[in-house]
Design an enzyme around this catalytic site. Sequence first.
Site, PDB file in Angstrom:
ATOM      1  N   TYR A   1       0.835  -1.236   0.045  1.00  0.00           N
ATOM      2  CA  TYR A   1       0.202  -0.058   0.139  1.00  0.00           C
ATOM      3  C   TYR A   1       0.741   1.418  -0.061  1.00  0.00           C
ATOM      4  O   TYR A   1       2.092   1.370   0.262  1.00  0.00           O
ATOM      5  CB  TYR A   1      -1.037   0.020   1.113  1.00  0.00           C
ATOM      6  CG  TYR A   1      -0.232   0.393   2.445  1.00  0.00           C
ATOM      7  CD1 TYR A   1       0.775  -0.644   3.314  1.00  0.00           C
ATOM      8  CD2 TYR A   1      -0.607   1.423   3.227  1.00  0.00           C
ATOM      9  CE1 TYR A   1       1.221  -0.263   4.469  1.00  0.00           C
ATOM     10  CE2 TYR A   1       0.013   1.743   4.478  1.00  0.00           C
ATOM     11  CZ  TYR A   1       0.775   0.683   4.899  1.00  0.00           C
ATOM     12  OH  TYR A   1       1.367   1.038   6.344  1.00  0.00           O
TER      13      TYR A   1
ATOM     14  N   LYS B   1       6.471  -2.121   1.630  1.00  0.00           N
ATOM     15  CA  LYS B   1       5.432  -1.107   2.315  1.00  0.00           C
ATOM     16  C   LYS B   1       4.073  -2.276   2.386  1.00  0.00           C
ATOM     17  O   LYS B   1       3.312  -2.061   1.526  1.00  0.00           O
ATOM     18  CB  LYS B   1       5.082   0.021   2.031  1.00  0.00           C
ATOM     19  CG  LYS B   1       4.321   0.734   2.961  1.00  0.00           C
ATOM     20  CD  LYS B   1       4.276   2.185   2.496  1.00  0.00           C
ATOM     21  CE  LYS B   1       3.195   3.077   3.107  1.00  0.00           C
ATOM     22  NZ  LYS B   1       3.262   3.029   4.463  1.00  0.00           N
TER      23      LYS B   1
ATOM     24  N   GLU C   1      12.411   2.189  14.106  1.00  0.00           N
ATOM     25  CA  GLU C   1      11.452   3.349  13.743  1.00  0.00           C
ATOM     26  C   GLU C   1      10.260   3.426  14.554  1.00  0.00           C
ATOM     27  O   GLU C   1      10.054   2.451  15.370  1.00  0.00           O
ATOM     28  CB  GLU C   1      11.164   3.074  12.209  1.00  0.00           C
ATOM     29  CG  GLU C   1      10.697   1.674  11.822  1.00  0.00           C
ATOM     30  CD  GLU C   1      10.083   1.428  10.327  1.00  0.00           C
ATOM     31  OE1 GLU C   1      10.063   2.463   9.729  1.00  0.00           O
ATOM     32  OE2 GLU C   1       9.955   0.242   9.928  1.00  0.00           O
TER      33      GLU C   1
HETATM   34  N1  PDD Z   1       3.039   4.837   7.595  1.00  0.00           N
HETATM   35  N2  PDD Z   1       7.752   3.627   8.825  1.00  0.00           N
HETATM   36  C1  PDD Z   1       6.824   2.778   8.987  1.00  0.00           C
HETATM   37  C2  PDD Z   1       6.603   1.486   9.521  1.00  0.00           C
HETATM   38  C3  PDD Z   1       5.589   3.456   8.064  1.00  0.00           C
HETATM   39  O1  PDD Z   1       4.452   2.723   8.562  1.00  0.00           O
HETATM   40  C4  PDD Z   1       5.562   4.671   7.464  1.00  0.00           C
HETATM   41  C5  PDD Z   1       4.364   5.295   7.090  1.00  0.00           C
HETATM   42  C6  PDD Z   1       6.818   5.584   7.616  1.00  0.00           C
HETATM   43  C7  PDD Z   1       6.881   6.725   7.197  1.00  0.00           C
HETATM   44  O2  PDD Z   1       6.727   6.731   5.630  1.00  0.00           O
HETATM   45  P1  PDD Z   1       6.125   7.957   4.933  1.00  0.00           P
HETATM   46  O3  PDD Z   1       7.011   9.309   5.316  1.00  0.00           O
HETATM   47  O4  PDD Z   1       6.451   7.565   3.596  1.00  0.00           O
HETATM   48  O5  PDD Z   1       4.789   8.255   5.204  1.00  0.00           O
HETATM   49  C8  PDD Z   1       7.909   4.862   8.075  1.00  0.00           C
HETATM   50  C9  PDD Z   1       1.875   5.273   6.850  1.00  0.00           C
HETATM   51  C10 PDD Z   1       1.696   6.774   6.908  1.00  0.00           C
HETATM   52  C11 PDD Z   1       0.818   4.368   7.307  1.00  0.00           C
HETATM   53  O6  PDD Z   1       0.908   3.305   7.394  1.00  0.00           O
HETATM   54  O7  PDD Z   1      -0.162   4.956   7.532  1.00  0.00           O
END
Ligand code: PDD
Length: 287
Positions: free
Chosen positions: A33, A150, A182
């Site tokens: 996603y 992702k 993270e």
């Molecule tokens: N999550 N690390 C993890 C585990 C994440 O799920 C996300 C983003 C990020 C940050 O990625 P980005 O800056 O590209 O949004 C880092 C999204 C927002 C979610 O699952 O809702």
Amino acid sequence: MTRTVFVNGTYVDEMEAKVSVFDRGFLFSDAVYEVTAVIEKKLVSWEGHTGRMRRSLGEIGINLDMSNDHLLEVHRKLLELNEVQEGLVYLQITRGGAADRDFEFPDRTIVKPTTVLFTQEKNLIHNQKLDSGLKVISFPDLRWGRSDIKSTQLLYASMIKQKALDQGKDEAWFVKDGLVIEGSSNNTFILSQDGKLITRNLSRDILAGITRDAILEYSKSSGYIIEERPFSVEEAKKSKEAFICSSTTFILPVVEIDDCKIGSGKPGKNTLKLREIYIKNITKELV
Ligand code: PDD
């Protein structure tokens, strides 16, 4: 008011939308996603998101026969139909639904991916947590070893986020061997006492955040010294400032880690300045 969502080529009311019970996204979390932020009715860091989506699809071998231009058109159409001023667009792609539930992948020439997009309104610029900052708890990282993809396997992330909330905190960080990996759904930064901006280096352990990447670019040109390397919970506790970043939060200050105050226990000045710089820059590049 119900939303219009996009399912496999069709715009449909969310109450009418259907996906097969044999869909591998449902049965195996066999899916990836993306979440793209929307401000001023436009998309933030569009190219970064499509690039990462293609990589995730490639890593798990899903063939999506939709071009980036077509995906952009669907994103824009949903924003228009749902009259979204500020919020998020979710893009979910599964390997599709085979005739039976089987572990092996179905024949790609017969079974096509399921593609779903939906919008969600959210105040991104005026985040309620900006004044107070976030209280964080650390948890062991018990996820699978490919956090760079992702994927929709988000159960453990949901569990630790809920545990943090149940304990009166705001956010959860994954930790392995004492090192911060993270956040539950975000990347993490600290500002050392001597003013260096530190964030964990990219590897299979973390998602290559699009927000993280933009922050590195903008903070470098604003004169910050950057170190991309692992840092420990102990180092984070002694840091001057700490923050998380993601498409759903942009940059949010962290004021406490495992009951230990960070800096003055208030949102850090550099963090708030970086958030302003970030928002100013992304606003120039909306799509
Ligand atoms: N999550 N690390 C993890 C585990 C994440 O799920 C996300 C983003 C990020 C940050 O990625 P980005 O800056 O590209 O949004 C880092 C999204 C927002 C979610 O699952 O809702």
